[in-house]
Scaffold this motif. Sequence first.
Motif, PDB file in Angstrom:
ATOM      1  N   PHE A   1     -18.005   7.282  55.540  1.00 18.40           N
ATOM      2  CA  PHE A   1     -17.495   6.532  56.680  1.00 18.40           C
ATOM      3  C   PHE A   1     -17.103   7.480  57.808  1.00 18.40           C
ATOM      4  O   PHE A   1     -16.405   8.471  57.597  1.00 18.40           O
ATOM      5  CB  PHE A   1     -16.283   5.698  56.259  1.00 18.40           C
ATOM      6  N   ALA A   2     -17.579   7.180  59.011  1.00 12.27           N
ATOM      7  CA  ALA A   2     -17.298   7.956  60.236  1.00 12.27           C
ATOM      8  C   ALA A   2     -17.884   9.366  60.202  1.00 12.27           C
ATOM      9  O   ALA A   2     -17.542  10.199  61.037  1.00 12.27           O
ATOM     10  CB  ALA A   2     -15.789   8.008  60.506  1.00 12.27           C
ATOM     11  N   GLN A   3     -18.775   9.636  59.252  1.00 12.78           N
ATOM     12  CA  GLN A   3     -19.389  10.957  59.163  1.00 12.78           C
ATOM     13  C   GLN A   3     -20.738  11.036  59.873  1.00 12.78           C
ATOM     14  O   GLN A   3     -21.289  12.115  60.075  1.00 12.78           O
ATOM     15  CB  GLN A   3     -19.579  11.341  57.691  1.00 12.78           C
ATOM     16  N   ARG A   4     -21.279   9.885  60.246  1.00  8.19           N
ATOM     17  CA  ARG A   4     -22.592   9.853  60.879  1.00  8.19           C
ATOM     18  C   ARG A   4     -22.776   8.499  61.545  1.00  8.19           C
ATOM     19  O   ARG A   4     -21.909   7.633  61.441  1.00  8.19           O
ATOM     20  CB  ARG A   4     -23.704  10.042  59.839  1.00  8.19           C
ATOM     21  N   TYR A   5     -23.911   8.337  62.223  1.00 10.12           N
ATOM     22  CA  TYR A   5     -24.261   7.014  62.741  1.00 10.12           C
ATOM     23  C   TYR A   5     -24.481   6.090  61.547  1.00 10.12           C
ATOM     24  O   TYR A   5     -25.212   6.428  60.620  1.00 10.12           O
ATOM     25  CB  TYR A   5     -25.537   7.101  63.583  1.00 10.12           C
ATOM     26  N   SER A   6     -23.855   4.940  61.557  1.00 15.32           N
ATOM     27  CA  SER A   6     -23.920   4.037  60.417  1.00 15.32           C
ATOM     28  C   SER A   6     -25.270   3.322  60.351  1.00 15.32           C
ATOM     29  O   SER A   6     -25.683   2.670  61.313  1.00 15.32           O
ATOM     30  CB  SER A   6     -22.791   3.006  60.516  1.00 15.32           C
ATOM     31  N   THR A   7     -25.972   3.468  59.233  1.00 16.09           N
ATOM     32  CA  THR A   7     -27.278   2.835  59.048  1.00 16.09           C
ATOM     33  C   THR A   7     -27.362   2.213  57.654  1.00 16.09           C
ATOM     34  O   THR A   7     -26.581   2.576  56.762  1.00 16.09           O
ATOM     35  CB  THR A   7     -28.428   3.860  59.181  1.00 16.09           C
ATOM     36  N   PRO A   8     -28.308   1.297  57.418  1.00 18.07           N
ATOM     37  CA  PRO A   8     -28.453   0.695  56.084  1.00 18.07           C
ATOM     38  C   PRO A   8     -28.867   1.731  55.046  1.00 18.07           C
ATOM     39  O   PRO A   8     -29.545   2.718  55.358  1.00 18.07           O
ATOM     40  CB  PRO A   8     -29.561  -0.352  56.284  1.00 18.07           C
ATOM     41  N   LEU A   9     -28.472   1.493  53.806  1.00 19.56           N
ATOM     42  CA  LEU A   9     -28.943   2.287  52.684  1.00 19.56           C
ATOM     43  C   LEU A   9     -30.363   1.858  52.328  1.00 19.56           C
ATOM     44  O   LEU A   9     -30.807   0.771  52.704  1.00 19.56           O
ATOM     45  CB  LEU A   9     -28.026   2.088  51.484  1.00 19.56           C
ATOM     46  N   ILE A  10     -31.093   2.707  51.611  1.00 16.88           N
ATOM     47  CA  ILE A  10     -32.461   2.407  51.208  1.00 16.88           C
ATOM     48  C   ILE A  10     -32.549   2.294  49.690  1.00 16.88           C
ATOM     49  O   ILE A  10     -32.143   3.190  48.961  1.00 16.88           O
ATOM     50  CB  ILE A  10     -33.448   3.497  51.690  1.00 16.88           C
ATOM     51  N   ASP A  11     -33.083   1.152  49.228  1.00 12.40           N
ATOM     52  CA  ASP A  11     -33.311   0.918  47.811  1.00 12.40           C
ATOM     53  C   ASP A  11     -34.819   0.780  47.599  1.00 12.40           C
ATOM     54  O   ASP A  11     -35.472  -0.005  48.294  1.00 12.40           O
ATOM     55  CB  ASP A  11     -32.596  -0.370  47.390  1.00 12.40           C
ATOM     56  N   VAL A  12     -35.394   1.546  46.676  1.00 13.14           N
ATOM     57  CA  VAL A  12     -36.828   1.463  46.402  1.00 13.14           C
ATOM     58  C   VAL A  12     -37.038   0.869  45.009  1.00 13.14           C
ATOM     59  O   VAL A  12     -36.303   1.185  44.075  1.00 13.14           O
ATOM     60  CB  VAL A  12     -37.526   2.836  46.497  1.00 13.14           C
ATOM     61  N   ARG A  13     -38.051   0.000  44.884  1.00 16.13           N
ATOM     62  CA  ARG A  13     -38.360  -0.644  43.610  1.00 16.13           C
ATOM     63  C   ARG A  13     -39.865  -0.629  43.399  1.00 16.13           C
ATOM     64  O   ARG A  13     -40.635  -0.761  44.352  1.00 16.13           O
ATOM     65  CB  ARG A  13     -37.876  -2.100  43.592  1.00 16.13           C
TER      66      ARG A  13
END
Length: 207
Positions: A61-73
Motif C-alpha cells: 500500500f502506497a508503495q507504487r501506483y495501485s494496479t490490479p493483481l494478475i492471476d493465471v490459470r
Amino acid sequence: MESTWLAQAKRLQALASTALHFCKNEFDREHLEEIAQIAHSMLAQLGNVPLESITGLVSDFAQRYSTPLIDVRGAVIEGDRILLVREATDGCWALPGGFADVGLSAAENVIKEIHEEAGLTVTAQALYSVTHKAKGLYTPDVRDFYKLYFLCERTYQSAPTAGLETTDVGFFRLDELPPLSRGRTIESDLEAAFAFHRGEITQTLFD
C-alpha cells in the motif's frame, strides 16, 4: 458480481494508495491517510474480517501506483475431461494456477503453475479468456484481479500428481464437476475452455 459498496471501497483504497505514493505535501498526506483508513475499515466490515487482515493483503500500500493483481490459470483438456486440482487452503477444486511471478511472461507463469500444482509439463497454446474478477460470479475479494486463462497441452504423457499447495488432481467432465474453489474458478471458465478447444470460440473472451 461484487456489490457496489465493495467496488467503491476498493476503488477508494486504490486512489488513496496511489495518491499517498506520489504525495509530497504533509498536510495533504494527513488527509489521505485518513481516507485510506476509512477505506480499510469499510473493506474489513464488508468482508467481516479484522482490519489487520485487510492491511496484510495490501502490504505494498502506497508503495507504487495501485494496479490490479494478475492471476493465471491453465485449462488442460483431454477428450471430454478437464484438469482440476484440489486446493489445500479450502479443499475445493480449481484450474491450476495462481499469482503471476515477476520476471516470467504470463504463459511461462501458467506453465510453471501447472507443473507445480499438477506435476504436468505443458505448453500454452492460446489465451482464451481475460476476466475482471470483480465482474464475474466469483467469491467477492477485497483485492482486485485480472484473471488470464490459457488453453494448454501436455508435452508428454505422465500421471498427474498433487504439489505443495494442492492435495489431489484429476480430470473431470463438465457434468461431474467436484465443488469448485469459487474465488479461483467458476463453471463459466471451464465452459469457455471447452468452447475454445472445440473451435466454437476463436477469439479471446474479455469483459
